[in-house]
Scaffold this motif. Structure first.
Motif, PDB file in Angstrom:
ATOM      1  N   HIS A 110       0.842  -1.190   0.000  1.00 27.91           N
ATOM      2  CA  HIS A 110       0.000   0.000   0.000  1.00 27.91           C
ATOM      3  C   HIS A 110       0.882   1.246   0.000  1.00 27.91           C
ATOM      4  O   HIS A 110       1.825   1.343   0.780  1.00 27.91           O
ATOM      5  CB  HIS A 110      -0.887  -0.044   1.246  1.00 27.91           C
ATOM      6  CG  HIS A 110      -2.004   0.940   1.221  1.00 27.91           C
ATOM      7  ND1 HIS A 110      -1.813   2.292   1.339  1.00 27.91           N
ATOM      8  CD2 HIS A 110      -3.347   0.768   1.087  1.00 27.91           C
ATOM      9  CE1 HIS A 110      -2.985   2.904   1.289  1.00 27.91           C
ATOM     10  NE2 HIS A 110      -3.941   1.994   1.134  1.00 27.91           N
ATOM     11  N   ALA A 111       0.567   2.176  -0.891  1.00 29.89           N
ATOM     12  CA  ALA A 111       1.401   3.379  -1.032  1.00 29.89           C
ATOM     13  C   ALA A 111       1.373   4.243   0.213  1.00 29.89           C
ATOM     14  O   ALA A 111       2.246   5.080   0.409  1.00 29.89           O
ATOM     15  CB  ALA A 111       0.924   4.196  -2.232  1.00 29.89           C
ATOM     16  N   GLY A 112       0.389   4.041   1.072  1.00 32.37           N
ATOM     17  CA  GLY A 112       0.370   4.780   2.323  1.00 32.37           C
ATOM     18  C   GLY A 112       1.076   4.013   3.427  1.00 32.37           C
ATOM     19  O   GLY A 112       1.845   4.569   4.203  1.00 32.37           O
ATOM     20  N   ALA A 113       0.829   2.716   3.477  1.00 33.88           N
ATOM     21  CA  ALA A 113       1.256   1.936   4.649  1.00 33.88           C
ATOM     22  C   ALA A 113       2.704   1.460   4.584  1.00 33.88           C
ATOM     23  O   ALA A 113       3.328   1.231   5.624  1.00 33.88           O
ATOM     24  CB  ALA A 113       0.326   0.733   4.814  1.00 33.88           C
TER      25      ALA A 113
ATOM     26  N   LEU B 156       6.341   1.910   4.531  1.00 33.66           N
ATOM     27  CA  LEU B 156       7.235   3.031   4.844  1.00 33.66           C
ATOM     28  C   LEU B 156       8.431   3.066   3.903  1.00 33.66           C
ATOM     29  O   LEU B 156       8.882   2.036   3.403  1.00 33.66           O
ATOM     30  CB  LEU B 156       7.701   2.923   6.300  1.00 33.66           C
ATOM     31  CG  LEU B 156       6.556   2.906   7.322  1.00 33.66           C
ATOM     32  CD1 LEU B 156       7.120   2.820   8.737  1.00 33.66           C
ATOM     33  CD2 LEU B 156       5.667   4.127   7.160  1.00 33.66           C
TER      34      LEU B 156
ATOM     35  N   ASN C  17      -2.191   4.057  -5.917  1.00 32.98           N
ATOM     36  CA  ASN C  17      -1.897   3.922  -4.485  1.00 32.98           C
ATOM     37  C   ASN C  17      -1.231   2.595  -4.142  1.00 32.98           C
ATOM     38  O   ASN C  17      -1.452   2.034  -3.087  1.00 32.98           O
ATOM     39  CB  ASN C  17      -3.178   4.124  -3.664  1.00 32.98           C
ATOM     40  CG  ASN C  17      -4.268   3.144  -4.068  1.00 32.98           C
ATOM     41  OD1 ASN C  17      -4.120   2.409  -5.038  1.00 32.98           O
ATOM     42  ND2 ASN C  17      -5.348   3.135  -3.323  1.00 32.98           N
ATOM     43  N   SER C  18      -0.399   2.109  -5.041  1.00 32.17           N
ATOM     44  CA  SER C  18       0.245   0.816  -4.835  1.00 32.17           C
ATOM     45  C   SER C  18       1.722   0.902  -5.210  1.00 32.17           C
ATOM     46  O   SER C  18       2.067   1.413  -6.271  1.00 32.17           O
ATOM     47  CB  SER C  18      -0.468  -0.201  -5.731  1.00 32.17           C
ATOM     48  OG  SER C  18      -0.218  -1.490  -5.288  1.00 32.17           O
ATOM     49  N   VAL C  19       2.595   0.427  -4.329  1.00 36.43           N
ATOM     50  CA  VAL C  19       4.035   0.434  -4.614  1.00 36.43           C
ATOM     51  C   VAL C  19       4.317  -0.635  -5.672  1.00 36.43           C
ATOM     52  O   VAL C  19       3.939  -1.792  -5.496  1.00 36.43           O
ATOM     53  CB  VAL C  19       4.849   0.134  -3.341  1.00 36.43           C
ATOM     54  CG1 VAL C  19       6.339   0.117  -3.647  1.00 36.43           C
ATOM     55  CG2 VAL C  19       4.537   1.165  -2.253  1.00 36.43           C
ATOM     56  N   PRO C  20       4.948  -0.262  -6.788  1.00 33.82           N
ATOM     57  CA  PRO C  20       5.205  -1.231  -7.857  1.00 33.82           C
ATOM     58  C   PRO C  20       6.040  -2.421  -7.372  1.00 33.82           C
ATOM     59  O   PRO C  20       7.114  -2.241  -6.804  1.00 33.82           O
ATOM     60  CB  PRO C  20       5.971  -0.414  -8.900  1.00 33.82           C
ATOM     61  CG  PRO C  20       5.476   0.988  -8.705  1.00 33.82           C
ATOM     62  CD  PRO C  20       5.327   1.108  -7.201  1.00 33.82           C
TER      63      PRO C  20
END
Lengths: 419, 419
Positions: free
Chosen positions: A234-237, A239, A284-287
């Protein structure tokens, strides 16, 4: 003897050929967008129509098992190796009407202009149309010329699949080409000389006002797939210190490709990352996974390899520093080709004779001549194209530019047919 | 008074809710993949089924014009502002069965556990299910809570379109929600306290063996589209010094985003480029246009803005150095939210009372509570999820973790309902 090119006829034939297209479309300025993929109905209709033109010109037609078409003006000494020209008529999706076609219809017009001038050739003069110079359908370019030159295994070629899972064997059979691909290979000494006419696909001739480019080298193209696997989330969660972002690693590779291509200091080195596939591909997703397609070309294969060595060293460092895995797959790495000095000299002599400005140059695009160089003495001649633009609906070459190229080509064919 | 959570019943209700999915699919380890987009038939069937559960629990149901559903356990002093909990039940394509749903069905189970314990609340206790927390259909997340909080203009919201060109006004009307969106806004003082239960969607709680995360801040998410226009051409013919490669510029931006996020030195700053669209996207073509989607989050909006200032300075320099044009479009830039100290204290007291380990933490994911904070005192509590994984079929929270979260939530609701 005076060679007169009928450029108006050529122009109307190019327009007719452009009408054999999968989708009727016009570009933003009203140009025709051409899509003509090998062995589609449009390709087969175009081939049928071309046969009519060849027959009208009195040429003897032969087709091989992969659909390469040979149209021969039989000379007075037909047992001698022929002199030849040609190119391709397939077109990538949404392309223009000059790439390849100028070498086929222009080659035909060169033959017709010699016929009109009353030439009786000693050696036969042959016009070749290659099957699938473009990689669109089977993922590999120069299919016909690779098989003619014996640089592609015939049984492997037959197993190539298109996007629908049809093999080349199935597709060519349903198009009426049923022989064995083993028979496509040209016998030794089949041609005494080969010259291909093509639009430049680059801006140099137009920029400098030069009429004819005399190709001395065809660069060696190599292409690779580079797959980077990191870790998504998750792009937010997720770190920043915990990230193994596949796209950040890919960005470093893209810049390394550019850096090492520039670092050779040679103008003939070019390297490009042309496609990027990002998984999962959400804002909103880390590649977690990125796939790059890399194209590297050079006239010197060792210098080309130096670019890849640099890129590999960066990948090695990225594996360590970013904790990603990186896999490199070589799609192809073809050798470069050099033009034959005698053919280059003949092209230049024809330019001088007709008062055309010319310049020696390198072809950095793929051409069937790259493979023909394995089995014959070859050269290419380029004509300017507007803005250096190609593979687009606004691709354009002027009547004057084409007439000059065809005149030089006709003189060159004439020269070698008499030798 | 002893609160007993029926975790088995919750588990079977979560599984039932997961069965309302557009595509029946299982993930690679056999988990259910859930796709439930707002106002699709699956969403409407899920809502119908949830109504049945609410009625069974004796809750009074109200629905507003955007489809937010309020299920109220009426207290002994019903004129007082209510205490509330809730979350969402919509799911992005191929997602899991815990995101959001644990806050709705878990909130219901918290209410039922209080009912079983014989509680008679003074203030009403309300369970809220928000419409479209996920941005899947209309491109903007937290649709229901934005309207409840008055941070999205009602008439602008009605004009939002889905991929088929249907407006929200049309879609909600055909789902039976016909009132004016102006009436969705919550009146001042509607809730005296709000607490949302959610899976963490990050790895911290699981990694450190902590049972409850007490959310003190919800990070401020912002997202941008960055469009880079360079100049395309043939990967062979376009020489390196003449290039204005849009992808090379994009690669520098991707790395700048990472660099400036790290440069704040704050663990709460995260920034991600999640998608890359390359035009024309062919192995042998220099990219002429690249579109990036950028997500930046921080608990401190000024620090978030510092990342964007750094990225913009790099873009400025790239325009000059690489001769590309770069356009930045802001998709959204929401403010951060702080939890209410009293609610945080009550959650922590409940953890102590039940012997659960807990830790204060930041939520970096979007939640409806971000917007509820504009109109009510809020807090959130997180429970661990396996591997920090979310929005995937293998998303998982254990029965014990959910039971702990629901127990703490029930205690918190009980605490404020009595005040």
């Amino acid at each position: 003897m005076k060679i007169v090119v009928d450029a108006q006829r050529l122009q109307s034939e190019l327009a007719m050929l452009a009408s054999f297209t999968h989708v009727e479309q016009t570009g933003k300025d009203g140009e025709t967008a051409v899509t003509r993929v090998v062995f589609t109905e449009d390709d087969l209709r175009a081939r049928m129509w071309l046969r009519g033109l060849y027959e009208e010109a009195g040429l003897a037609i032969r087709e091989d098992a992969v659909g390469n078409v040979f149209a021969r003006w039989i000379g007075s000494e037909p047992e001698l190796p022929a002199v030849a020209t040609g190119s391709h008529t397939d077109a990538i999706p949404h392309a223009g009407m000059y790439d390849g076609t100028v070498g086929v219809l222009g080659g035909l017009e060169a033959i017709r202009s010699l016929q009109r001038a009353g030439v009786k050739p000693k050696r036969s003069i042959e016009l070749l149309m290659f099957t699938s110079e473009e990689p669109t359908r089977f993922g590999i370019g120069c299919l016909g010329s690779r098989l003619l030159a014996g640089v592609l295994d015939a049984s492997a070629a037959d197993q190539l699949k298109d996007a629908e899972g049809l093999t080349l064997a199935e597709v060519r059979a349903s198009a009426g080409f049923t022989g064995s691909l083993d028979e496509v290979l040209l016998p030794t000494g089949y041609y005494s000389a080969w010259a291909e006419l093509h639009i430049e696909q680059g801006p140099l001739l137009e920029r400098d006002g030069i009429q004819i480019g005399v190709v001395t080298d065809i660069a060696a193209p190599a292409s690779y797939r580079i797959i980077i696997e990191g870790f998504g989330g998750h792009a937010g969660a997720l770190l920043m210190p915990d990230r193994r972002d596949a796209l950040c690693a890919a960005a470093e590779i893209v810049l390394a490709v550019e850096r090492f291509a520039l670092a050779t200091g040679a103008i003939d080195t070019v390297a490009t990352v042309g496609t990027v596939k990002v998984h999962p591909g959400a804002v909103n997703s880390v590649p977690s996974r990125v796939e790059l397609a890399l194209d590297v070309r050079d006239t010197d294969p060792e210098r080309r390899e130096s670019v890849m060595r640099g890129v590999r060293a960066v990948c090695e460092e990225l594996r360590e520093r970013r904790g990603v895995s990186i896999v490199e797959e070589r799609i192809n790495a073809d050798p470069p080709a050099q033009s034959d000095a005698r053919i280059v000299a003949a092209i230049e002599a024809a330019c001088v004779q007709h008062g055309y400005s010319y310049r020696r140059m390198v072809s950095r695009a793929y051409h069937d001549s790259l493979f023909m160089a394995c089995v014959a003495p070859v050269a290419m001649l380029f004509i300017p194209c507007r803005g250096g633009v190609s593979h687009r609906p606004d691709e354009f070459a002027s009547l004057d530019a084409m007439a000059a190229g065809i005149t030089v080509l006709a003189e060159t064919l004439l020269h070698f047919s008499a030798m």
